[in-house]
Design an enzyme around this catalytic site. Structure first.
Site, PDB file in Angstrom:
ATOM      1  N   GLU A 297     -30.566  -1.624  61.193  1.00  0.00           N
ATOM      2  CA  GLU A 297     -31.461  -1.270  60.085  1.00  0.00           C
ATOM      3  C   GLU A 297     -32.193   0.037  60.329  1.00  0.00           C
ATOM      4  O   GLU A 297     -32.391   0.838  59.403  1.00  0.00           O
ATOM      5  CB  GLU A 297     -32.469  -2.405  59.851  1.00  0.00           C
ATOM      6  CG  GLU A 297     -33.282  -2.270  58.572  1.00  0.00           C
ATOM      7  CD  GLU A 297     -34.545  -1.425  58.721  1.00  0.00           C
ATOM      8  OE1 GLU A 297     -35.136  -1.030  57.702  1.00  0.00           O
ATOM      9  OE2 GLU A 297     -34.929  -1.143  59.882  1.00  0.00           O
ATOM     10  N   GLU A 298     -32.605   0.302  61.572  1.00  0.00           N
ATOM     11  CA  GLU A 298     -33.433   1.478  61.853  1.00  0.00           C
ATOM     12  C   GLU A 298     -32.693   2.796  61.666  1.00  0.00           C
ATOM     13  O   GLU A 298     -33.319   3.848  61.595  1.00  0.00           O
ATOM     14  CB  GLU A 298     -34.010   1.395  63.269  1.00  0.00           C
ATOM     15  CG  GLU A 298     -35.004   0.268  63.491  1.00  0.00           C
ATOM     16  CD  GLU A 298     -36.286   0.422  62.692  1.00  0.00           C
ATOM     17  OE1 GLU A 298     -36.463   1.459  62.016  1.00  0.00           O
ATOM     18  OE2 GLU A 298     -37.125  -0.496  62.732  1.00  0.00           O
TER      19      GLU A 298
ATOM     20  N   HIS B 263     -44.309   1.824  63.517  1.00  0.00           N
ATOM     21  CA  HIS B 263     -43.462   2.668  64.372  1.00  0.00           C
ATOM     22  C   HIS B 263     -44.269   3.404  65.430  1.00  0.00           C
ATOM     23  O   HIS B 263     -43.817   4.406  65.987  1.00  0.00           O
ATOM     24  CB  HIS B 263     -42.633   3.653  63.546  1.00  0.00           C
ATOM     25  CG  HIS B 263     -41.391   3.048  62.991  1.00  0.00           C
ATOM     26  ND1 HIS B 263     -40.333   3.794  62.518  1.00  0.00           N
ATOM     27  CD2 HIS B 263     -41.015   1.755  62.829  1.00  0.00           C
ATOM     28  CE1 HIS B 263     -39.373   2.996  62.092  1.00  0.00           C
ATOM     29  NE2 HIS B 263     -39.772   1.747  62.271  1.00  0.00           N
TER      30      HIS B 263
ATOM     31  N   ASP C 135     -41.979  -4.506  64.189  1.00  0.00           N
ATOM     32  CA  ASP C 135     -40.952  -4.208  63.185  1.00  0.00           C
ATOM     33  C   ASP C 135     -39.594  -4.253  63.889  1.00  0.00           C
ATOM     34  O   ASP C 135     -39.238  -3.336  64.611  1.00  0.00           O
ATOM     35  CB  ASP C 135     -41.230  -2.820  62.600  1.00  0.00           C
ATOM     36  CG  ASP C 135     -40.162  -2.290  61.679  1.00  0.00           C
ATOM     37  OD1 ASP C 135     -39.243  -3.051  61.320  1.00  0.00           O
ATOM     38  OD2 ASP C 135     -40.202  -1.090  61.347  1.00  0.00           O
TER      39      ASP C 135
END
Length: 420
Positions: free
Chosen positions: A257-258, A358, A223
């Site tokens: 984004e995270e 994650h 991711d």
């Protein structure tokens, strides 16, 4: 159905699918074939991306890599002040509206929160992830000196079974219960400072990627680096086929984004459709699979666009791409950042199936292959509503709805909504 049900007309739900719009209004909407995806390119780019540490806030290196890949593919792009890449994928210059594919290169990670008197480091997480999956992780620690990097490992505070016995198992799980042990001769705060370390320095868990003979891809940070690789493979296929795009298209590569910022900037103002590419959650109670593409119908922010999600799902099925639909409870993506920043567009999310997201992630090359194929099909199709979405707004008589979804290109021209 209630007594006052709205009248359905010929639409996605009755004699027409999202992949089969009215040929009189949208004749080129359906590419008949998929393009060949260079899987060796996809694998190589994915592995190279995974080897570049890029926790949110320290992404210049990975963005440089993506930019160089785009250069080699002959794709023009610009870089925003904050480091996002906006690439031009082509399409007719006179398009009244455009579309966008959005991916992100930043990953979860950590920062030094405190220098400890025993020569170890306290951590502050970057992005949302559990300390449980960082226990035992090999990390790189980056001081401000750019030529220097230190090796280390995240350990629980009670790491020695011979010292703590059963207390190893009873210790809590949180970032307050772990520390970084550096592979350096350090035993004090002064020793750490002598190495040039300070609060706010970045700590990046190493990916340790592995692709098995049967196609599984196991690594930290799939991711969204696997998604970036699949998207670049799709761009390569479009370029090599000299494919004509009916709508101008851009690729937005974000780097925050995270932490929730993502696609809050960088999108052209005339983008009518946006597809975010990210991890799809493989877990009990979910339909997503490691070997399929997921069309996400909703996440924690809310439903995605009704028409665009169903168009993508129908295109996948039409081209024999393994696809499922799913919803995610604890999830947000670049799409949410774009909408919250005020972007006026249709949004959807395509995912590659990821187990243990994650954490110790795993996907399969089949999912990435299907994702790349679906992106090439979608980019060679027309907008869901070419005439209506050409402008930011319009009169009610042209709004493509008959009061219920699904909808046709043109809405009712006169008279009230009919009810039974």
């Amino acid at each position: 159905m209630s007594a006052h049900a709205y009248r359905w007309v010929e639409s996605y739900g009755a004699g027409m699918t999202a992949a089969e719009p009215n040929p009189e209004t949208n004749p080129d909407s359906n590419p008949e074939t998929t393009l060949e995806i260079d899987l060796e390119f996809l694998r190589r780019v994915m592995l190279e991306l995974l080897e570049i540490p890029s926790p949110t806030g320290r992404t210049d290196h990975v963005q440089q890599y993506v930019g160089e890949r785009l250069d080699r593919l002959g794709v023009p792009f610009r870089v925003t002040r904050r480091g996002a890449i906006v690439a031009d994928l082509g399409g007719p210059a006179d398009s009244e509206a455009s579309r966008a594919v959005v991916v992100h290169t930043d990953t979860i990670g950590a920062m030094i929160r405190n220098l400890k008197s025993n020569g170890r480091l306290e951590l502050k997480p970057i992005g949302t992830h559990s300390a449980r999956f960082s226990e035992g992780a090999a990390v790189w620690v980056f001081p401000d000196a750019l030529e220097t990097v230190y090796n280390g490992q995240v350990l629980p505070l009670k790491a020695s079974g011979h010292r703590w016995n059963e207390e190893v198992d009873s210790q809590g799980v949180s970032w307050d219960h772990v520390e970084v042990r550096l592979d350096e001769h350090v035993s004090s705060i002064e020793d750490l400072r002598a190495l040039g370390l300070d609060v706010g320095d970045f700590v990046a868990p190493l990916a340790h990627p592995l692709i098995t003979d049967n196609g599984f891809v196991r690594s930290r940070h799939l991711d969204d680096k696997a998604g970036v690789a699949a998207t670049l493979a799709a761009v390569k296929a479009l370029k090599e086929a000299d494919a004509e795009l009916p709508v101008r298209a851009q690729l937005l590569v974000t780097c925050t984004e995270e932490i929730g910022h993502g696609a809050s900037h960088g999108l052209d103002s005339d983008v009518a459709e946006m597809v975010s590419v990210d991890a799809a959650i493989v877990a009990p109670g979910q339909q997503s699979r490691e070997t399929a593409v997921t069309v996400t119908m909703a996440d924690s922010v809310g439903p995605f666009d009704y028409h665009l999600t169903r168009r993508l799902h129908a295109l996948a099925r039409q081209h024999d791409i393994a696809v499922v639909r799913d919803t995610f409870a604890h999830y947000r993506s670049d799409a949410a950042a774009a909408i919250e920043a005020g972007a006026h567009l249709r949004v959807a999310l395509l995912g590659f199936g990821v187990d243990a997201s994650h954490g110790h992630e795993r996907t399969h090359i089949n999912s990435l292959h299907g994702l790349a194929q679906l992106l090439t099909v979608w980019l060679r199709s027309d907008l869901v509503f070419p005439r209506w979405d050409a402008a930011a707004d319009g009169p009610l008589r042209r709004f493509p709805s008959l009061a219920v979804q699904p909808a046709q290109e043109e809405g009712p021209q006169e008279g009230p909504i009919e009810v039974e």
